[in-house]
Design an enzyme around this catalytic site. Structure first.
Site, PDB file in Angstrom:
ATOM      1  CG  ASP A  18      -0.149   0.844   4.202  1.00  0.00           C
ATOM      2  OD1 ASP A  18      -1.016   0.038   4.603  1.00  0.00           O
ATOM      3  OD2 ASP A  18       0.536   0.723   3.033  1.00  0.00           O
ATOM      4  CG  ASP A  56       3.706  -0.880   3.976  1.00  0.00           C
ATOM      5  OD1 ASP A  56       3.350  -1.850   3.487  1.00  0.00           O
ATOM      6  OD2 ASP A  56       4.410  -0.172   3.149  1.00  0.00           O
ATOM      7  CG  HIS A  58       8.379  -3.421   4.418  1.00  0.00           C
ATOM      8  ND1 HIS A  58       7.561  -4.309   3.424  1.00  0.00           N
ATOM      9  CD2 HIS A  58       7.768  -2.240   4.065  1.00  0.00           C
ATOM     10  CE1 HIS A  58       6.794  -3.460   2.809  1.00  0.00           C
ATOM     11  NE2 HIS A  58       7.011  -2.173   3.089  1.00  0.00           N
ATOM     12  CE  LYS A 116      -0.655  -2.786   2.739  1.00  0.00           C
ATOM     13  NZ  LYS A 116       0.608  -2.132   2.188  1.00  0.00           N
ATOM     14  CB  CYS A 161      -0.608   0.886  -0.343  1.00  0.00           C
ATOM     15  SG  CYS A 161       1.095   0.707  -0.266  1.00  0.00           S
TER      16      CYS A 161
END
Length: 209
Positions: A18, A56, A58, A116, A161
């Site tokens: 990330d 990441d 989202h 993810k 993470c």
């Protein structure tokens, strides 16, 4: 835990966790000094033939965003179907500037960018599993098919993470190494010390770059 200088070997893969704008100063979920590690990550990556990056990614209605729970404060903890979940400021929203890889990151030879955290109902810290500990990202299969044996982790954040990715690497049968100098911690309620204790207990090695 003793820290020795990293020696790369065939079967190694560098996993950059990330390295995104929102996790660096000025971002929505800034980790202190997050931007400072990018040049070191570049130097480390240059020593690896194989590099994987996680990102990441989202949706706006992600369960881990405090804004989706009226009255809940960021960094508080709620119970969800899969257990305790820390609530975060909205960050790394799909397609947003903050979700982009940090501009100082220079790893053009990276072979995979794994996104993810796109599941609305389950957060995802680890590169291997979502936070329900059962929904796989597919990374284990990718690494096995490529013949990788050892995962070396750098990136953000050390105590979330990076930690959960390293733990799951061990659980999935890989060797795991973390380079603390190429990572930074949020350190929420002692989470940095807890990560180090977990590494020692599980056999996650620490290395100097």
């Amino acid at each position: 835990m003793s820290i020795q200088r990293l020696q790369t070997a065939p079967g190694d893969v560098l996993v950059v966790i990330d390295p995104q704008v929102d996790f660096c100063p000025g971002g929505a979920l800034a980790v202190a000094g997050g931007d400072e590690i990018m040049p070191l990550i570049n130097q480390i990556a240059a020593r690896f033939e194989h590099v994987v990056i996680t990102q990441d990614w989202h949706p706006r209605d992600q369960i881990s965003f405090a804004s989706n729970h009226p009255g809940a404060a960021p960094f508080s903890v709620i119970e969800v179907a899969y257990g305790p979940q820390t609530l975060w400021p909205d960050h790394c929203v799909q397609g947003s500037p903050g979700a982009q890889l940090h501009p100082a990151l220079d790893t053009p030879h990276a072979e995979l960018i794994l996104r993810k955290g796109y599941n609305r109902a389950v957060d995802s810290y680890s590169a291997f599993f979502e936070n329900d500990k059962t929904t796989a990202t597919g990374l284990s299969g990718y690494l096995r098919q490529r013949g990788f044996k050892r995962c070396v982790f750098v990136g953000l954040a050390l105590d979330f993470c990076v930690r959960y990715s390293a733990e799951d690497a061990i659980a999935e049968g890989f060797e795991a190494v973390v380079i603390p100098q190429a990572s930074r911690a949020i350190d929420l309620d002692g989470s940095a010390a807890a990560a180090m204790a977990s590494f020692a207990a599980l056999g996650v090695a620490l290395a100097a770059p």
